[in-house]
Scaffold this active site. Structure first.
Site, short mmCIF file in Angstrom:
data_model
loop_
_atom_site.label_atom_id
_atom_site.label_comp_id
_atom_site.label_asym_id
_atom_site.label_seq_id
_atom_site.Cartn_x
_atom_site.Cartn_y
_atom_site.Cartn_z
N SER A 9 -80.23 0.89 99.27
CA SER A 9 -81.14 0.38 98.24
C SER A 9 -81.50 -1.09 98.38
CB SER A 9 -80.49 0.58 96.87
OG SER A 9 -81.26 0.01 95.85
N ASP A 33 -74.66 3.98 90.70
CA ASP A 33 -75.10 2.61 91.00
C ASP A 33 -74.10 1.66 90.33
OD1 ASP A 33 -76.30 0.16 91.24
OD2 ASP A 33 -78.22 0.70 90.38
N ASP A 56 -90.50 -3.62 90.99
CA ASP A 56 -90.40 -2.85 92.23
C ASP A 56 -91.74 -2.28 92.67
OD1 ASP A 56 -87.72 -3.31 91.79
OD2 ASP A 56 -87.31 -1.29 91.06
N LYS A 114 -75.89 -1.06 97.74
CA LYS A 114 -76.58 -2.34 97.61
C LYS A 114 -75.75 -3.35 98.40
CE LYS A 114 -78.59 -1.73 92.97
NZ LYS A 114 -78.32 -1.88 91.52
N ASP A 144 -84.08 6.86 88.39
CA ASP A 144 -82.98 5.91 88.18
C ASP A 144 -83.02 5.53 86.71
OD1 ASP A 144 -81.07 4.00 88.07
OD2 ASP A 144 -82.02 2.58 89.45
C1 2PG Z 1 -81.39 -0.45 90.95
C2 2PG Z 1 -81.99 -1.71 91.55
C3 2PG Z 1 -83.19 -1.45 92.43
P1 2PG Z 1 -81.56 -4.02 90.45
O1 2PG Z 1 -81.04 -0.42 89.77
O2 2PG Z 1 -81.16 0.54 91.63
O3 2PG Z 1 -84.20 -0.75 91.81
O4 2PG Z 1 -82.30 -2.62 90.55
O5 2PG Z 1 -81.80 -4.74 91.71
O6 2PG Z 1 -82.15 -4.70 89.25
O7 2PG Z 1 -80.09 -3.73 90.24
MG MG Z 2 -80.10 1.62 89.98
#
Ligand code: 2PG
Ligand code: MG
Length: 436
Positions: free
Chosen positions: A375, A323, A214, A348, A249
């Site tokens: 996100s 998350d 990231d 997401k 996070d």
């Molecule tokens: C998260 C995301 C973004 P990933 O955990 O919040 O940083 O990671 O896309 O690996 O789920």
């Molecule tokens: Mg996360």
């Protein structure tokens, strides 16, 4: 003249492209009789059993099994045929047509990567037909009249599965809540990031400034406090004491073994020797919130550790973001609302799978007075859709990684453009980041 002929979808063509990690993903060109609209799907490192299914070929001889040619073919055949002739402004009907075609609970038939890329491309076509900016179109679709520029949650230190250092925790982020507008927030974030780079270089040598997925720096620090100390020093050097808050996070699912947590899971000599209980973790987080200006902790426990997440949330020390706990899944969000498990949603879009469903889960979260953080994923493209989404839904918070690397900046830079376009009407969430 232009409006006399309404726009209809005439053709949808998909292709396989590569994301920011060099892994295949889906890109879509959605054609109407008026133009072509492009979108692509992001992808994460940790994909869970409760999120919509990302369709991958599984052919180990190509891209180590990660190709997406099946999803591409599904778009070119089934989805294109089903959506032909539809008005791109009718987002919910377009998304429903794909959901009906898929017929599964978790989008396993068509693939959430296929559906999301089409859904976003249709949203862009709908905005164009309305002759409205994308964020305005999204705001209309959600039934809102106002828009808000989110506080950026800027990643400055990376760990967990996103970096090769020993740090268990996945991200340390800075939130410039004290900025007067989004542009100033990015300036504060960028300056702090560069001061941090100098500090890390002084203390750990230049290799400590190598970055994770990231874009956050990945020095070999032993624990979260060491990382927070570095960030506090950078904020201090930049002169933003008090105006920048911190977020973490933890991504604790990645180091939960049974019911315990292994903060040394990446240290070859220490792995498995220093397990923490859920109670130990609560104590550690409570201390961090007391000693540092930490205002938000994401995924502090395992995805199925509802009990400790709830106990920690009840302490009221900071925003607790779900998350993997929620996976942007309406049923899990409902349970978390009813049981007071956490108090913010990490949205997401590829976990939920369509724009319409993304709008719905944000409403669900806001109705419960939760915070909402839109996100990115660790695997990103240059598509900046989530920036418009965050503004249109008035999310209040958006995380898109560090203020470096093109796929991360695609989103932040789009927010700069939106703020400029809104001019005197632009509202920056600032101190109201949890309830803009
Ligand atoms: C998260 C995301 C973004 P990933 O955990 O919040 O940083 O990671 O896309 O690996 O789920
Ligand atoms: Mg996360």
């Amino acid at each position: 003249m232009k409006k006399a002929v309404p726009a209809v979808i005439t053709k949808i063509r998909a292709r396989q492209i590569l994301d920011s990690r060099g892994i295949p993903t889906v890109e879509v060109d959605l054609h109407t009789n008026k133009g072509m609209y492009r979108a692509s799907a992001p992808s994460g490192a940790s994909t869970g059993m409760y999120e919509a299914v990302e369709l991958r070929d599984g052919d180990k001889g190509k891209y180590l099994g990660k190709g997406v040619s099946k999803a591409v073919n599904i778009i070119n055949d089934k989805i294109s045929e089903a959506l032909m002739g539809m008005d791109p402004q009718l987002q919910s009907q377009i998304d429903q047509a794909m959901i009906d075609l898929d017929k599964t609970d978790n989008k396993a038939e068509l693939g959430a990567n296929a559906m999301l890329a089409v859904s976003i491309a249709a949203c862009k076509a709908g905005a164009a037909e309305k002759e409205a900016p994308l964020y305005k179109h999204i705001s209309d679709l959600s039934g809102k009249s106002s828009t808000t520029l989110p506080v950026p949650a800027i990643t400055v230190i990376s760990g967990g599965k996103h970096a090769g250092n020993n740090l268990a925790v996945q991200e340390i982020m800075i939130l410039p809540v004290g900025a007067s507008n989004f542009e100033e927030a990015m300036q504060m974030g960028s300056e702090t990031y560069h001061h941090l780079k100098a500090i890390i270089s002084e203390k750990y040598g230049p290799s400590g400034c190598n970055v994770g997925d990231d874009g956050g720096f990945a020095p070999n620090i032993s624990g979260i406090s060491e990382g927070l100390d570095l960030v506090i020093e950078a904020i201090d050097r930049a002169g933003y004491n008090g105006r920048i808050k911190l977020a973490i996070d933890v991504a604790a699912t990645d180091f939960c073994i049974g019911k315990k947590y292994d903060l040394d899971f990446k240290s070859p000599n220490k792995v498995g020797q220093n397990f923490k209980t859920g109670e130990d973790m609560i104590e550690m987080y409570s201390q961090l919130c007391t000693e540092y200006p930490v205002v938000s902790i994401e995924q502090p426990f395992d995805k199925d550790d509802w009990e400790h997440t709830k106990l920690f949330t009840a302490l009221g020390l900071c925003q607790v973001v779900g998350d993997d706990l929620l996976m942007s899944n309406p049923k899990r969000i409902e349970r978390a609302i009813n049981e007071y498990t956490c108090n913010a949603l990490l949205l997401k879009v590829n976990q939920v799978g369509t724009v319409t469903e993304a709008i719905e889960v944000v409403k669900q979260a806001k109705d419960a007075n939760w915070g909402v953080m839109v996100s990115h994923r660790c695997g990103e493209t240059d598509d900046s859709f989530i920036a418009d989404l965050a503004v249109g839904l008035g999310a209040g918070q958006m995380k898109s990684g560090a203020p470096c690397r093109g796929e991360r900046l695609a989103k932040y830079n789009q927010l700069l453009r939106i703020e400029e376009e809104l001019g005197s009407e632009a509202v920056y969430a600032g101190e109201n980041w949890r309830s803009p």
